[in-house]
Design an enzyme around this catalytic site. Sequence first.
Site, PDB file in Angstrom:
ATOM      1  N   CYS A 105      10.140 -35.388 -18.918  1.00 18.39           N
ATOM      2  CA  CYS A 105      11.242 -36.292 -18.647  1.00 18.39           C
ATOM      3  C   CYS A 105      10.830 -37.727 -18.336  1.00 18.39           C
ATOM      4  CB  CYS A 105      12.119 -35.707 -17.537  1.00 18.39           C
ATOM      5  SG  CYS A 105      13.845 -36.285 -17.630  1.00 18.39           S
ATOM      6  N   GLU A 114      13.559 -28.975 -18.944  1.00 11.42           N
ATOM      7  CA  GLU A 114      13.238 -29.172 -17.535  1.00 11.42           C
ATOM      8  C   GLU A 114      14.376 -28.597 -16.692  1.00 11.42           C
ATOM      9  OE1 GLU A 114      12.002 -32.870 -14.580  1.00 11.42           O
ATOM     10  OE2 GLU A 114      13.371 -33.247 -16.255  1.00 11.42           O
ATOM     11  N   LYS A 173       4.348 -32.595 -13.235  1.00 13.17           N
ATOM     12  CA  LYS A 173       5.020 -33.866 -13.524  1.00 13.17           C
ATOM     13  C   LYS A 173       4.507 -34.961 -12.594  1.00 13.17           C
ATOM     14  CE  LYS A 173       9.714 -35.826 -13.953  1.00 13.17           C
ATOM     15  NZ  LYS A 173      11.164 -35.524 -13.786  1.00 13.17           N
TER      16      LYS A 173
END
Length: 504
Positions: free
Chosen positions: A212, A80, A179
Amino acid sequence: MVPLHFPKCVVVFALFAQTMAVLDSFTAAVYEHAVLLPNATESPASREEALLLMNRNLDVLEKATKLAARQGAQIIVTPEDGIYGWVFTRESIYPYLEDIPAPEVNWIPCRDPQRFGYTPVQERLSCLAKDNSIYVVANIGDKKPCNSSDPLCSPDGRYQYNTDVVFDSEGRLVARYHKYNLFAPEIQFDFPKDSEVVTFDTPFGKFGIFTCFDIFSHDPAVVVVQDFEVDSVLYPTAWYNTLPLLSAVPFHSAWARAMRVNLLAANTHNTRMHMTGSGIYSPEAVKVYHYDMETESGQLLLSELRCRPRSQPTYPAAVDWSAYARSVKPFLSEQTHFPGLIYFDEFTFTKLKGKTGNYTVCQKDLCCHLSYKMSEKRVDEVYALGAFDGLHTVEGQYYLQICTLLKCQTTDLRTCGEPVGSAFTTFEEFSLSGTFGTSYVFPQIILSGSQLAPERHYEVSRDGRLQSRGGAPLPVLVMTLYGRVFEKDPPRLGQGPGKLQGPP
Protein backbone atom coordinates in the site's frame (compact mmCIF):
# COMPACT_ATOMS: atom_id res chain seq x y z
CA MET A 1 18.77 11.19 -11.30
CA VAL A 2 17.93 10.57 -7.67
CA PRO A 3 20.94 9.08 -5.85
CA LEU A 4 20.07 5.56 -4.76
CA HIS A 5 20.90 4.27 -1.33
CA PHE A 6 20.60 0.81 0.09
CA PRO A 7 18.49 0.03 3.16
CA LYS A 8 20.33 -1.00 6.27
CA CYS A 9 18.68 -4.37 6.26
CA VAL A 10 18.39 -6.30 3.00
CA VAL A 11 16.60 -9.62 3.02
CA VAL A 12 16.59 -11.67 -0.16
CA PHE A 13 14.79 -15.00 -0.31
CA ALA A 14 15.34 -17.47 -3.16
CA LEU A 15 13.24 -20.42 -4.15
CA PHE A 16 14.96 -23.65 -5.00
CA ALA A 17 13.74 -23.48 -8.58
CA GLN A 18 16.93 -24.21 -10.50
CA THR A 19 15.68 -27.59 -11.63
CA MET A 20 12.28 -26.28 -12.74
CA ALA A 21 11.43 -25.27 -16.29
CA VAL A 22 11.88 -21.59 -17.09
CA LEU A 23 8.74 -20.07 -18.59
CA ASP A 24 8.21 -17.19 -21.02
CA SER A 25 4.85 -16.12 -19.61
CA PHE A 26 2.60 -16.83 -16.65
CA THR A 27 -0.97 -16.31 -15.59
CA ALA A 28 -1.43 -13.93 -12.68
CA ALA A 29 -4.52 -13.42 -10.54
CA VAL A 30 -5.58 -10.76 -8.07
CA TYR A 31 -8.70 -10.82 -5.94
CA GLU A 32 -10.50 -7.68 -4.78
CA HIS A 33 -12.08 -8.85 -1.54
CA ALA A 34 -15.11 -7.39 0.24
CA VAL A 35 -13.68 -7.99 3.70
CA LEU A 36 -15.92 -9.26 6.46
CA LEU A 37 -15.20 -6.91 9.37
CA PRO A 38 -15.25 -7.57 13.11
CA ASN A 39 -18.05 -6.20 15.26
CA ALA A 40 -17.29 -2.85 16.84
CA THR A 41 -16.68 -3.50 20.54
CA GLU A 42 -14.76 -1.75 23.28
CA SER A 43 -13.11 -4.97 24.49
CA PRO A 44 -10.79 -7.09 22.30
CA ALA A 45 -12.19 -10.24 20.74
CA SER A 46 -11.14 -13.59 22.14
CA ARG A 47 -8.67 -15.66 20.16
CA GLU A 48 -11.53 -17.99 19.21
CA GLU A 49 -13.70 -15.10 17.99
CA ALA A 50 -10.81 -13.67 16.01
CA LEU A 51 -10.10 -17.02 14.37
CA LEU A 52 -13.78 -17.45 13.50
CA LEU A 53 -13.79 -14.11 11.63
CA MET A 54 -10.49 -14.86 9.89
CA ASN A 55 -11.77 -18.24 8.74
CA ARG A 56 -14.89 -16.63 7.30
CA ASN A 57 -12.70 -14.35 5.19
CA LEU A 58 -10.41 -17.25 4.32
CA ASP A 59 -13.44 -19.19 3.10
CA VAL A 60 -14.04 -16.46 0.51
CA LEU A 61 -10.36 -16.24 -0.44
CA GLU A 62 -10.21 -20.01 -0.77
CA LYS A 63 -13.05 -20.03 -3.31
CA ALA A 64 -11.33 -17.30 -5.33
CA THR A 65 -7.99 -19.13 -5.18
CA LYS A 66 -9.47 -22.43 -6.32
CA LEU A 67 -11.23 -20.70 -9.19
CA ALA A 68 -8.03 -18.92 -10.20
CA ALA A 69 -6.05 -22.17 -10.08
CA ARG A 70 -8.65 -23.95 -12.23
CA GLN A 71 -8.23 -21.17 -14.80
CA GLY A 72 -4.48 -21.68 -14.92
CA ALA A 73 -3.23 -18.99 -12.54
CA GLN A 74 0.21 -19.67 -11.07
CA ILE A 75 0.04 -16.90 -8.44
CA ILE A 76 -2.77 -15.00 -6.70
CA VAL A 77 -2.51 -11.78 -4.70
CA THR A 78 -5.09 -10.93 -2.03
CA PRO A 79 -5.54 -7.51 -0.38
CA GLU A 80 -3.99 -5.77 2.58
CA ASP A 81 -6.18 -6.29 5.69
CA GLY A 82 -8.04 -8.90 3.67
CA ILE A 83 -8.30 -11.46 6.48
CA TYR A 84 -9.53 -9.30 9.38
CA GLY A 85 -10.11 -5.67 8.37
CA TRP A 86 -8.42 -2.42 9.37
CA VAL A 87 -10.03 -0.56 12.29
CA PHE A 88 -8.14 -1.67 15.39
CA THR A 89 -6.25 -0.43 18.41
CA ARG A 90 -2.97 -1.97 19.43
CA GLU A 91 -4.78 -4.15 21.95
CA SER A 92 -7.73 -5.19 19.78
CA ILE A 93 -5.53 -6.41 16.89
CA TYR A 94 -3.52 -8.73 19.14
CA PRO A 95 -5.85 -11.80 19.00
CA TYR A 96 -5.50 -11.77 15.21
CA LEU A 97 -1.68 -11.93 15.18
CA GLU A 98 0.60 -14.92 14.70
CA ASP A 99 4.36 -15.39 15.01
CA ILE A 100 5.62 -15.48 11.42
CA PRO A 101 9.15 -16.90 11.07
CA ALA A 102 11.73 -15.87 8.51
CA PRO A 103 11.53 -17.95 5.30
CA GLU A 104 15.07 -19.26 5.79
CA VAL A 105 13.62 -21.83 8.21
CA ASN A 106 12.27 -23.74 5.16
CA TRP A 107 8.82 -24.34 6.60
CA ILE A 108 5.65 -25.81 5.10
CA PRO A 109 2.98 -25.07 7.74
CA CYS A 110 0.49 -27.43 6.06
CA ARG A 111 2.81 -30.37 6.85
CA ASP A 112 4.22 -29.16 10.18
CA PRO A 113 1.65 -26.74 11.68
CA GLN A 114 2.96 -26.70 15.27
CA ARG A 115 6.62 -26.02 14.50
CA PHE A 116 6.35 -22.33 15.44
CA GLY A 117 3.48 -22.44 17.90
CA TYR A 118 -0.19 -21.89 17.21
CA THR A 119 -0.39 -20.68 13.59
CA PRO A 120 -3.77 -21.72 12.14
CA VAL A 121 -3.92 -18.91 9.58
CA GLN A 122 -0.48 -19.71 8.17
CA GLU A 123 -1.39 -23.38 8.13
CA ARG A 124 -4.55 -22.71 6.13
CA LEU A 125 -2.79 -20.41 3.64
CA SER A 126 -0.04 -23.00 3.20
CA CYS A 127 -2.55 -25.78 2.54
CA LEU A 128 -4.46 -23.54 0.15
CA ALA A 129 -1.28 -23.02 -1.87
CA LYS A 130 -0.17 -26.67 -1.73
CA ASP A 131 -3.55 -28.24 -2.48
CA ASN A 132 -4.09 -26.00 -5.51
CA SER A 133 -0.46 -25.83 -6.73
CA ILE A 134 -0.49 -22.03 -6.76
CA TYR A 135 1.53 -19.28 -5.10
CA VAL A 136 -0.64 -17.50 -2.52
CA VAL A 137 0.06 -13.93 -1.38
CA ALA A 138 -1.75 -12.68 1.73
CA ASN A 139 -1.54 -9.91 4.31
CA ILE A 140 -1.65 -10.85 8.00
CA GLY A 141 -0.23 -9.60 11.30
CA ASP A 142 3.11 -10.65 12.80
CA LYS A 143 4.03 -10.46 16.49
CA LYS A 144 7.53 -10.53 17.91
CA PRO A 145 8.59 -10.31 21.59
CA CYS A 146 10.88 -7.51 22.74
CA ASN A 147 12.19 -6.39 26.14
CA SER A 148 12.69 -3.19 28.10
CA SER A 149 16.37 -2.94 27.11
CA ASP A 150 15.15 -2.10 23.60
CA PRO A 151 14.25 1.64 23.55
CA LEU A 152 11.75 1.02 20.73
CA CYS A 153 9.95 -1.78 22.57
CA SER A 154 6.37 -1.04 23.56
CA PRO A 155 5.36 -1.39 27.24
CA ASP A 156 3.36 -4.49 26.25
CA GLY A 157 6.64 -6.24 25.39
CA ARG A 158 6.06 -6.98 21.72
CA TYR A 159 6.34 -5.65 18.19
CA GLN A 160 3.32 -5.87 15.91
CA TYR A 161 3.84 -5.66 12.17
CA ASN A 162 1.61 -5.30 9.12
CA THR A 163 2.95 -8.28 7.18
CA ASP A 164 2.77 -9.82 3.70
CA VAL A 165 3.44 -13.53 3.34
CA VAL A 166 3.96 -15.66 0.24
CA PHE A 167 3.52 -19.44 0.09
CA ASP A 168 4.77 -21.30 -2.98
CA SER A 169 2.93 -24.01 -4.88
CA GLU A 170 4.20 -26.63 -2.38
CA GLY A 171 2.92 -24.60 0.58
CA ARG A 172 6.37 -23.40 1.67
CA LEU A 173 6.75 -19.94 3.22
CA VAL A 174 9.05 -18.17 0.75
CA ALA A 175 8.62 -14.48 1.63
CA ARG A 176 7.74 -12.33 4.65
CA TYR A 177 7.61 -8.56 4.35
CA HIS A 178 6.96 -6.06 7.17
CA LYS A 179 5.31 -2.87 5.87
CA TYR A 180 7.80 -0.04 6.27
CA ASN A 181 5.71 3.06 5.52
CA LEU A 182 2.66 2.79 7.74
CA PHE A 183 -0.29 5.03 6.98
CA ALA A 184 -1.36 7.48 9.70
CA PRO A 185 -4.40 5.51 11.03
CA GLU A 186 -2.40 2.28 11.47
CA ILE A 187 -1.90 2.79 15.19
CA GLN A 188 -2.18 -0.97 15.80
CA PHE A 189 1.19 -1.66 14.15
CA ASP A 190 4.84 -0.79 14.76
CA PHE A 191 7.22 0.74 12.25
CA PRO A 192 10.05 -1.68 11.44
CA LYS A 193 13.39 -0.23 12.44
CA ASP A 194 14.85 -0.70 8.96
CA SER A 195 13.49 -1.05 5.47
CA GLU A 196 13.42 -4.61 4.16
CA VAL A 197 13.82 -5.45 0.50
CA VAL A 198 12.16 -8.80 -0.05
CA THR A 199 12.52 -10.68 -3.32
CA PHE A 200 12.17 -14.32 -4.36
CA ASP A 201 12.72 -16.31 -7.53
CA THR A 202 10.20 -18.52 -9.30
CA PRO A 203 10.15 -20.46 -12.58
CA PHE A 204 8.22 -17.49 -13.98
CA GLY A 205 10.43 -14.62 -12.91
CA LYS A 206 11.84 -12.69 -9.98
CA PHE A 207 9.31 -11.07 -7.65
CA GLY A 208 9.40 -8.25 -5.12
CA ILE A 209 6.74 -7.34 -2.60
CA PHE A 210 5.61 -4.31 -0.60
CA THR A 211 2.35 -2.90 0.77
CA CYS A 212 0.00 0.00 0.00
CA PHE A 213 1.54 3.30 1.21
CA ASP A 214 5.01 1.91 0.41
CA ILE A 215 4.35 2.67 -3.27
CA PHE A 216 4.95 6.38 -2.58
CA SER A 217 8.41 5.70 -1.20
CA HIS A 218 11.95 5.24 -2.43
CA ASP A 219 12.54 2.53 0.21
CA PRO A 220 11.53 -0.14 -0.56
CA ALA A 221 9.47 0.55 -3.71
CA VAL A 222 12.09 2.09 -5.98
CA VAL A 223 14.95 0.06 -4.50
CA VAL A 224 13.31 -3.31 -5.12
CA VAL A 225 12.70 -2.46 -8.80
CA GLN A 226 15.87 -0.61 -9.74
CA ASP A 227 18.55 -2.09 -7.51
CA PHE A 228 17.24 -5.66 -7.35
CA GLU A 229 15.75 -5.71 -10.86
CA VAL A 230 12.61 -7.68 -10.10
CA ASP A 231 10.36 -8.62 -13.00
CA SER A 232 7.09 -8.27 -11.09
CA VAL A 233 5.86 -6.58 -7.91
CA LEU A 234 3.21 -8.09 -5.64
CA TYR A 235 1.11 -5.37 -4.07
CA PRO A 236 -1.55 -5.98 -1.41
CA THR A 237 -3.32 -2.70 -0.64
CA ALA A 238 -6.28 -1.17 1.19
CA TRP A 239 -6.54 1.98 -0.91
CA TYR A 240 -9.03 4.76 -0.24
CA ASN A 241 -9.69 6.47 -3.59
CA THR A 242 -9.05 10.19 -3.30
CA LEU A 243 -10.04 11.97 -6.50
CA PRO A 244 -8.84 13.56 -8.64
CA LEU A 245 -5.17 12.48 -8.41
CA LEU A 246 -5.03 9.47 -6.08
CA SER A 247 -7.47 6.92 -7.40
CA ALA A 248 -6.07 3.39 -7.16
CA VAL A 249 -6.23 2.11 -10.73
CA PRO A 250 -4.85 5.23 -12.47
CA PHE A 251 -2.02 5.66 -9.98
CA HIS A 252 -1.02 1.99 -9.82
CA SER A 253 -1.10 1.53 -13.59
CA ALA A 254 0.96 4.73 -13.99
CA TRP A 255 3.49 3.47 -11.45
CA ALA A 256 3.92 0.18 -13.32
CA ARG A 257 4.39 2.02 -16.58
CA ALA A 258 6.88 4.55 -15.21
CA MET A 259 8.87 1.96 -13.24
CA ARG A 260 8.69 -0.47 -16.21
CA VAL A 261 7.68 -3.51 -14.18
CA ASN A 262 4.72 -5.87 -13.87
CA LEU A 263 2.45 -4.93 -10.96
CA LEU A 264 -0.17 -7.22 -9.38
CA ALA A 265 -2.35 -4.92 -7.27
CA ALA A 266 -5.11 -6.36 -5.05
CA ASN A 267 -7.31 -3.81 -3.27
CA THR A 268 -9.94 -4.34 -0.61
CA HIS A 269 -13.54 -3.61 -1.61
CA ASN A 270 -15.63 -1.35 0.59
CA THR A 271 -17.68 1.34 -1.14
CA ARG A 272 -18.50 3.12 2.12
CA MET A 273 -14.76 3.69 2.56
CA HIS A 274 -14.29 4.42 -1.17
CA MET A 275 -12.09 1.35 -1.45
CA THR A 276 -12.04 -0.33 -4.86
CA GLY A 277 -9.65 -0.59 -7.76
CA SER A 278 -7.49 -3.64 -8.44
CA GLY A 279 -5.53 -4.58 -11.51
CA ILE A 280 -2.79 -6.42 -13.33
CA TYR A 281 -0.42 -4.08 -15.13
CA SER A 282 2.60 -4.55 -17.37
CA PRO A 283 5.20 -1.93 -18.37
CA GLU A 284 3.49 -1.54 -21.75
CA ALA A 285 -0.20 -1.85 -20.96
CA VAL A 286 -3.04 -2.20 -18.50
CA LYS A 287 -3.85 -5.91 -18.74
CA VAL A 288 -7.06 -5.91 -16.69
CA TYR A 289 -8.58 -3.77 -13.94
CA HIS A 290 -11.68 -3.54 -11.80
CA TYR A 291 -13.33 -0.40 -10.39
CA ASP A 292 -16.79 -0.76 -8.86
CA MET A 293 -18.48 1.72 -6.55
CA GLU A 294 -21.95 0.28 -7.19
CA THR A 295 -21.92 -3.21 -5.66
CA GLU A 296 -20.46 -4.83 -2.55
CA SER A 297 -19.12 -8.02 -4.13
CA GLY A 298 -15.56 -9.15 -4.65
CA GLN A 299 -13.94 -9.66 -8.04
CA LEU A 300 -11.34 -12.09 -9.40
CA LEU A 301 -9.05 -10.81 -12.18
CA LEU A 302 -6.67 -12.90 -14.31
CA SER A 303 -4.22 -12.03 -17.03
CA GLU A 304 -1.15 -13.38 -18.79
CA LEU A 305 2.12 -11.52 -18.20
CA ARG A 306 5.63 -11.79 -19.59
CA CYS A 307 7.94 -13.45 -17.08
CA ARG A 308 10.90 -11.19 -17.78
CA PRO A 309 9.66 -7.97 -19.39
CA ARG A 310 13.14 -6.40 -19.60
CA SER A 311 14.13 -9.00 -22.19
CA GLN A 312 11.22 -8.18 -24.51
CA PRO A 313 11.57 -6.05 -27.67
CA THR A 314 8.47 -4.10 -26.58
CA TYR A 315 10.08 -3.07 -23.28
CA PRO A 316 9.62 0.73 -23.08
CA ALA A 317 12.62 3.04 -23.22
CA ALA A 318 13.48 5.33 -20.33
CA VAL A 319 11.85 8.77 -20.42
CA ASP A 320 13.61 12.09 -19.87
CA TRP A 321 10.66 13.77 -18.19
CA SER A 322 11.85 17.36 -18.59
CA ALA A 323 13.58 17.26 -21.99
CA TYR A 324 10.75 18.72 -24.05
CA ALA A 325 9.48 21.16 -21.42
CA ARG A 326 12.91 22.69 -20.91
CA SER A 327 13.44 23.05 -24.66
CA VAL A 328 10.43 25.28 -25.31
CA LYS A 329 9.59 28.80 -24.23
CA PRO A 330 6.63 29.24 -21.87
CA PHE A 331 3.34 30.02 -23.59
CA LEU A 332 2.70 33.67 -22.76
CA SER A 333 -0.96 33.92 -23.70
CA GLU A 334 -3.14 36.24 -21.68
CA GLN A 335 -4.08 34.22 -18.65
CA THR A 336 -4.81 34.76 -15.00
CA HIS A 337 -3.73 32.44 -12.24
CA PHE A 338 -5.70 31.40 -9.18
CA PRO A 339 -5.07 29.05 -6.23
CA GLY A 340 -6.87 25.78 -5.59
CA LEU A 341 -6.52 22.80 -3.26
CA ILE A 342 -6.05 19.16 -4.22
CA TYR A 343 -5.69 16.77 -1.26
CA PHE A 344 -4.60 19.71 0.95
CA ASP A 345 -1.89 20.89 -1.50
CA GLU A 346 -2.22 24.44 -2.87
CA PHE A 347 -1.91 24.37 -6.66
CA THR A 348 -1.48 27.29 -9.02
CA PHE A 349 -4.20 27.08 -11.71
CA THR A 350 -5.10 28.81 -14.94
CA LYS A 351 -8.43 28.43 -16.73
CA LEU A 352 -8.67 27.06 -20.28
CA LYS A 353 -10.62 29.68 -22.23
CA GLY A 354 -10.91 28.46 -25.80
CA LYS A 355 -11.56 25.40 -27.93
CA THR A 356 -7.84 25.27 -28.68
CA GLY A 357 -4.95 26.76 -26.81
CA ASN A 358 -1.40 26.73 -25.49
CA TYR A 359 -0.89 27.38 -21.79
CA THR A 360 1.91 27.46 -19.24
CA VAL A 361 1.51 27.58 -15.48
CA CYS A 362 4.42 27.59 -13.03
CA GLN A 363 5.02 27.08 -9.34
CA LYS A 364 8.54 27.35 -7.91
CA ASP A 365 10.84 25.34 -10.21
CA LEU A 366 8.05 23.52 -12.06
CA CYS A 367 6.50 24.89 -15.24
CA CYS A 368 3.71 22.87 -16.86
CA HIS A 369 3.00 23.24 -20.59
CA LEU A 370 -0.28 22.27 -22.27
CA SER A 371 -1.38 22.32 -25.90
CA TYR A 372 -4.87 21.06 -26.71
CA LYS A 373 -7.81 20.96 -29.08
CA MET A 374 -11.35 20.29 -27.86
CA SER A 375 -14.13 18.95 -30.10
CA GLU A 376 -16.17 21.87 -28.84
CA LYS A 377 -15.95 24.37 -26.00
CA ARG A 378 -18.91 23.75 -23.72
CA VAL A 379 -20.17 26.62 -21.57
CA ASP A 380 -21.29 24.31 -18.74
CA GLU A 381 -17.87 22.71 -18.11
CA VAL A 382 -14.63 24.41 -17.05
CA TYR A 383 -11.11 22.98 -17.29
CA ALA A 384 -7.96 24.23 -15.61
CA LEU A 385 -4.24 23.56 -15.88
CA GLY A 386 -2.50 23.31 -12.52
CA ALA A 387 1.01 23.02 -11.07
CA PHE A 388 2.26 22.02 -7.62
CA ASP A 389 5.86 21.96 -6.45
CA GLY A 390 6.15 21.34 -2.72
CA LEU A 391 6.08 19.11 0.33
CA HIS A 392 2.79 17.33 0.96
CA THR A 393 2.24 17.36 4.75
CA VAL A 394 -1.10 15.64 5.47
CA GLU A 395 -1.14 11.92 6.40
CA GLY A 396 2.55 11.63 5.79
CA GLN A 397 5.16 13.93 4.32
CA TYR A 398 6.51 13.52 0.79
CA TYR A 399 7.71 15.93 -1.89
CA LEU A 400 5.70 16.31 -5.09
CA GLN A 401 5.94 17.97 -8.48
CA ILE A 402 2.62 17.70 -10.34
CA CYS A 403 1.25 18.96 -13.65
CA THR A 404 -2.47 18.35 -14.10
CA LEU A 405 -5.28 19.20 -16.49
CA LEU A 406 -8.63 18.64 -14.81
CA LYS A 407 -12.30 19.37 -15.06
CA CYS A 408 -13.54 21.64 -12.28
CA GLN A 409 -16.53 20.37 -10.29
CA THR A 410 -18.67 23.33 -11.43
CA THR A 411 -18.14 26.49 -13.45
CA ASP A 412 -17.10 28.18 -10.19
CA LEU A 413 -13.30 28.23 -10.22
CA ARG A 414 -13.26 27.65 -6.48
CA THR A 415 -14.29 24.03 -7.20
CA CYS A 416 -11.22 23.27 -9.33
CA GLY A 417 -9.55 20.29 -7.65
CA GLU A 418 -12.76 18.94 -6.11
CA PRO A 419 -13.84 15.37 -7.06
CA VAL A 420 -15.95 15.03 -10.20
CA GLY A 421 -17.25 11.90 -11.89
CA SER A 422 -18.41 12.73 -15.41
CA ALA A 423 -17.36 14.88 -18.35
CA PHE A 424 -18.91 15.69 -21.73
CA THR A 425 -16.13 17.88 -23.11
CA THR A 426 -13.88 15.82 -25.37
CA PHE A 427 -10.24 16.43 -26.28
CA GLU A 428 -9.09 15.46 -29.79
CA GLU A 429 -5.49 16.55 -29.27
CA PHE A 430 -3.36 17.23 -26.21
CA SER A 431 0.24 17.46 -25.09
CA LEU A 432 1.18 17.87 -21.40
CA SER A 433 4.75 18.26 -20.15
CA GLY A 434 6.68 19.78 -17.26
CA THR A 435 10.13 20.93 -16.18
CA PHE A 436 10.45 18.15 -13.63
CA GLY A 437 13.44 17.87 -11.33
CA THR A 438 12.96 14.11 -10.96
CA SER A 439 13.05 11.03 -13.15
CA TYR A 440 10.13 9.51 -11.22
CA VAL A 441 6.98 10.77 -12.93
CA PHE A 442 3.75 8.76 -13.16
CA PRO A 443 1.46 9.61 -16.14
CA GLN A 444 -2.28 9.03 -15.93
CA ILE A 445 -5.42 9.89 -17.88
CA ILE A 446 -8.85 9.36 -16.30
CA LEU A 447 -11.96 9.55 -18.46
CA SER A 448 -15.59 10.18 -17.61
CA GLY A 449 -16.92 7.51 -15.26
CA SER A 450 -13.47 7.10 -13.66
CA GLN A 451 -12.32 4.86 -16.52
CA LEU A 452 -8.77 4.63 -17.82
CA ALA A 453 -7.95 6.00 -21.25
CA PRO A 454 -7.01 3.12 -23.62
CA GLU A 455 -3.30 3.08 -24.47
CA ARG A 456 -4.05 3.25 -28.21
CA HIS A 457 -5.30 6.82 -27.75
CA TYR A 458 -2.23 8.31 -26.06
CA GLU A 459 1.51 7.87 -25.65
CA VAL A 460 4.40 9.00 -23.50
CA SER A 461 7.23 10.28 -25.66
CA ARG A 462 10.86 9.80 -24.69
CA ASP A 463 11.21 13.58 -24.20
CA GLY A 464 8.52 13.62 -21.50
CA ARG A 465 5.26 14.52 -23.27
CA LEU A 466 1.96 12.87 -22.42
CA GLN A 467 0.23 13.28 -25.75
CA SER A 468 -2.70 12.13 -27.84
CA ARG A 469 -2.52 9.84 -30.83
CA GLY A 470 -5.16 8.66 -33.25
CA GLY A 471 -7.40 11.70 -32.91
CA ALA A 472 -10.18 9.92 -31.01
CA PRO A 473 -12.19 12.39 -28.87
CA LEU A 474 -11.67 11.57 -25.20
CA PRO A 475 -13.97 12.80 -22.37
CA VAL A 476 -11.13 13.71 -20.03
CA LEU A 477 -11.70 14.12 -16.30
CA VAL A 478 -8.05 14.33 -15.27
CA MET A 479 -4.73 14.21 -17.10
CA THR A 480 -1.72 14.19 -14.80
CA LEU A 481 2.04 13.92 -14.63
CA TYR A 482 2.58 13.02 -10.97
CA GLY A 483 6.20 13.48 -9.94
CA ARG A 484 7.94 12.31 -6.79
CA VAL A 485 11.14 14.04 -5.62
CA PHE A 486 12.50 11.46 -3.19
CA GLU A 487 15.64 13.34 -2.16
CA LYS A 488 13.43 16.06 -0.61
CA ASP A 489 11.41 13.60 1.50
CA PRO A 490 11.60 13.43 5.29
CA PRO A 491 13.08 10.16 6.62
CA ARG A 492 9.83 8.15 6.61
CA LEU A 493 6.55 8.82 4.86
CA GLY A 494 4.12 7.71 7.51
CA GLN A 495 5.50 9.85 10.33
CA GLY A 496 3.81 13.14 9.57
CA PRO A 497 0.93 15.26 10.90
CA GLY A 498 -2.55 15.32 9.51
CA LYS A 499 -6.15 14.23 9.51
CA LEU A 500 -7.23 10.64 9.22
CA GLN A 501 -8.51 10.34 5.68
CA GLY A 502 -7.13 9.46 2.28
CA PRO A 503 -5.45 6.41 0.70
CA PRO A 504 -3.79 3.97 3.13
